[in-house]
Design a protein around this motif. Structure first.
Motif, PDB file in Angstrom:
ATOM      1  N   SER A  82       0.858  -1.180   0.000  1.00 24.71           N
ATOM      2  CA  SER A  82       0.000   0.000   0.000  1.00 24.71           C
ATOM      3  C   SER A  82       0.889   1.223   0.000  1.00 24.71           C
ATOM      4  CB  SER A  82      -0.898   0.008   1.231  1.00 24.71           C
ATOM      5  OG  SER A  82      -1.652   1.197   1.274  1.00 24.71           O
ATOM      6  N   PRO A  83       0.892   1.978  -1.069  1.00 25.63           N
ATOM      7  CA  PRO A  83       0.284   1.721  -2.374  1.00 25.63           C
ATOM      8  C   PRO A  83       1.108   0.698  -3.160  1.00 25.63           C
ATOM      9  CG  PRO A  83       1.497   3.784  -2.452  1.00 25.63           C
ATOM     10  CD  PRO A  83       1.589   3.271  -1.041  1.00 25.63           C
ATOM     11  N   SER A  84       0.451  -0.036  -4.051  1.00 25.56           N
ATOM     12  CA  SER A  84       1.124  -1.081  -4.827  1.00 25.56           C
ATOM     13  C   SER A  84       1.615  -0.541  -6.161  1.00 25.56           C
ATOM     14  CB  SER A  84       0.187  -2.263  -5.047  1.00 25.56           C
ATOM     15  OG  SER A  84      -0.913  -1.876  -5.847  1.00 25.56           O
ATOM     16  N   GLY A  85       2.678  -1.168  -6.658  1.00 22.28           N
ATOM     17  CA  GLY A  85       3.204  -0.847  -7.975  1.00 22.28           C
ATOM     18  C   GLY A  85       3.775   0.552  -8.118  1.00 22.28           C
ATOM     19  N   LYS A  86       4.232   1.151  -7.037  1.00 18.31           N
ATOM     20  CA  LYS A  86       4.765   2.516  -7.077  1.00 18.31           C
ATOM     21  C   LYS A  86       6.284   2.497  -6.940  1.00 18.31           C
ATOM     22  CE  LYS A  86       0.866   4.813  -7.152  1.00 18.31           C
ATOM     23  NZ  LYS A  86       0.506   5.738  -8.187  1.00 18.31           N
ATOM     24  N   ALA A  87       6.951   3.341  -7.710  1.00 22.66           N
ATOM     25  CA  ALA A  87       8.394   3.520  -7.565  1.00 22.66           C
ATOM     26  C   ALA A  87       8.651   4.155  -6.204  1.00 22.66           C
ATOM     27  CB  ALA A  87       8.925   4.412  -8.676  1.00 22.66           C
ATOM     28  N   TYR A  88       9.712   3.703  -5.546  1.00 28.10           N
ATOM     29  CA  TYR A  88      10.008   4.256  -4.232  1.00 28.10           C
ATOM     30  C   TYR A  88      11.486   4.546  -4.056  1.00 28.10           C
ATOM     31  CZ  TYR A  88      11.314  -0.536  -2.749  1.00 28.10           C
ATOM     32  OH  TYR A  88      11.889  -1.772  -2.628  1.00 28.10           O
ATOM     33  N   LEU A  89      11.767   5.351  -3.040  1.00 23.60           N
ATOM     34  CA  LEU A  89      13.113   5.596  -2.545  1.00 23.60           C
ATOM     35  C   LEU A  89      13.144   5.021  -1.138  1.00 23.60           C
ATOM     36  CD1 LEU A  89      15.909   6.984  -2.911  1.00 23.60           C
ATOM     37  CD2 LEU A  89      14.898   9.008  -1.811  1.00 23.60           C
ATOM     38  N   ALA A  90      14.039   4.073  -0.923  1.00 24.56           N
ATOM     39  CA  ALA A  90      14.182   3.459   0.396  1.00 24.56           C
ATOM     40  C   ALA A  90      15.498   3.928   1.015  1.00 24.56           C
ATOM     41  CB  ALA A  90      14.181   1.938   0.283  1.00 24.56           C
ATOM     42  N   ALA A 145      10.634   3.652   3.371  1.00 23.32           N
ATOM     43  CA  ALA A 145      10.461   3.792   1.921  1.00 23.32           C
ATOM     44  C   ALA A 145       9.282   4.706   1.652  1.00 23.32           C
ATOM     45  CB  ALA A 145      10.241   2.439   1.262  1.00 23.32           C
ATOM     46  N   CYS A 146       9.457   5.569   0.660  1.00 28.16           N
ATOM     47  CA  CYS A 146       8.419   6.513   0.277  1.00 28.16           C
ATOM     48  C   CYS A 146       8.270   6.526  -1.235  1.00 28.16           C
ATOM     49  CB  CYS A 146       8.791   7.918   0.733  1.00 28.16           C
ATOM     50  SG  CYS A 146       8.999   8.059   2.517  1.00 28.16           S
ATOM     51  N   VAL A 147       7.071   6.800  -1.695  1.00 28.49           N
ATOM     52  CA  VAL A 147       6.846   6.936  -3.133  1.00 28.49           C
ATOM     53  C   VAL A 147       7.787   8.015  -3.652  1.00 28.49           C
ATOM     54  CG1 VAL A 147       5.174   7.615  -4.897  1.00 28.49           C
ATOM     55  CG2 VAL A 147       4.449   6.161  -2.978  1.00 28.49           C
ATOM     56  N   PHE A 148       8.513   7.690  -4.724  1.00 30.37           N
ATOM     57  CA  PHE A 148       9.503   8.607  -5.297  1.00 30.37           C
ATOM     58  C   PHE A 148       9.637   8.247  -6.773  1.00 30.37           C
ATOM     59  CE2 PHE A 148      13.925  10.238  -5.773  1.00 30.37           C
ATOM     60  CZ  PHE A 148      13.756  11.500  -5.236  1.00 30.37           C
TER      61      PHE A 148
END
Length: 180
Positions: A82-90, A145-148
């Motif tokens: 949640s959210p799925s399929g999103k690019a992230y920065l960890a 991790a955050c959406v990025f």
């Protein structure tokens, strides 16, 4: 900001793995922002509500509490995230308690780049913030991790420990810099 400002709060993570759509998240190269003005770690020694820190440096509050970010990588959240399929920065978050009081980590807030959403992905170990107290002299590291977006380069991550002692040490550290 109160503990309810946890929309993108610190997230406890055991690692990056699980059912990500990328086979292995690439490591992200980090460079300090021009706005930090120094290669040194940042000390909270002003009357401002904020102080600026390079992404690869540590922030130290006036009571001896330190926080730092490291181990930046990129990936894509899994099917059941949640959210799925999103690019992230960890990245890893390390807090070191150099104060004389325990810190309730559930009262620490972390704001992601541009107010992006926090990634919750139990398969990958992104399970939310630690729900524990950090005793004086101890440190704790966890993954966040955050959406990025994959094309984004400029990152800003804000950390604010809440002051429950009334000593006023809770200024926001703004970590900023470039990631590849």
């Amino acid at each position: 900001m109160a503990a309810t400002a946890v929309g993108c709060s610190l997230c406890a993570c055991s690692g990056i793995g699980g059912t990500q759509t990328d086979t292995a998240p690439p490591a992200a190269t980090v460079s300090a922002s021009q706005g930090t003005g120094s290669a040194e770690d940042a000390q909270d020694d002003s009357d401002s509500d904020t102080f600026t820190v390079a992404l690869d440096k540590a922030a130290t509050w006036n009571n001896g509490v330190k926080a730092g970010l490291s181990g930046f990588s990129r990936g894509t959240s899994g099917e059941y995230a949640s959210p799925s399929g999103k690019a992230y920065l960890a990245f890893s978050v390390t807090m070191q308690n150099g104060s004389k009081s325990s810190i309730d980590l559930s009262m620490v807030s972390l704001s992601c780049p541009d107010g992006a959403e926090e990634i919750f992905d139990t398969d990958a170990g992104f399970n939310g913030m630690p729900d524990t107290h950090l005793l004086p002299g101890k440190s704790l590291t966890w993954k966040a991790a955050c959406v990025f977006p994959k094309t984004a380069r400029s990152a800003q991550v804000e950390i604010m420990p809440m002051d429950t002692s009334g000593s006023g040490w809770y200024r926001t550290a703004i970590f900023t810099g470039q990631v590849q």
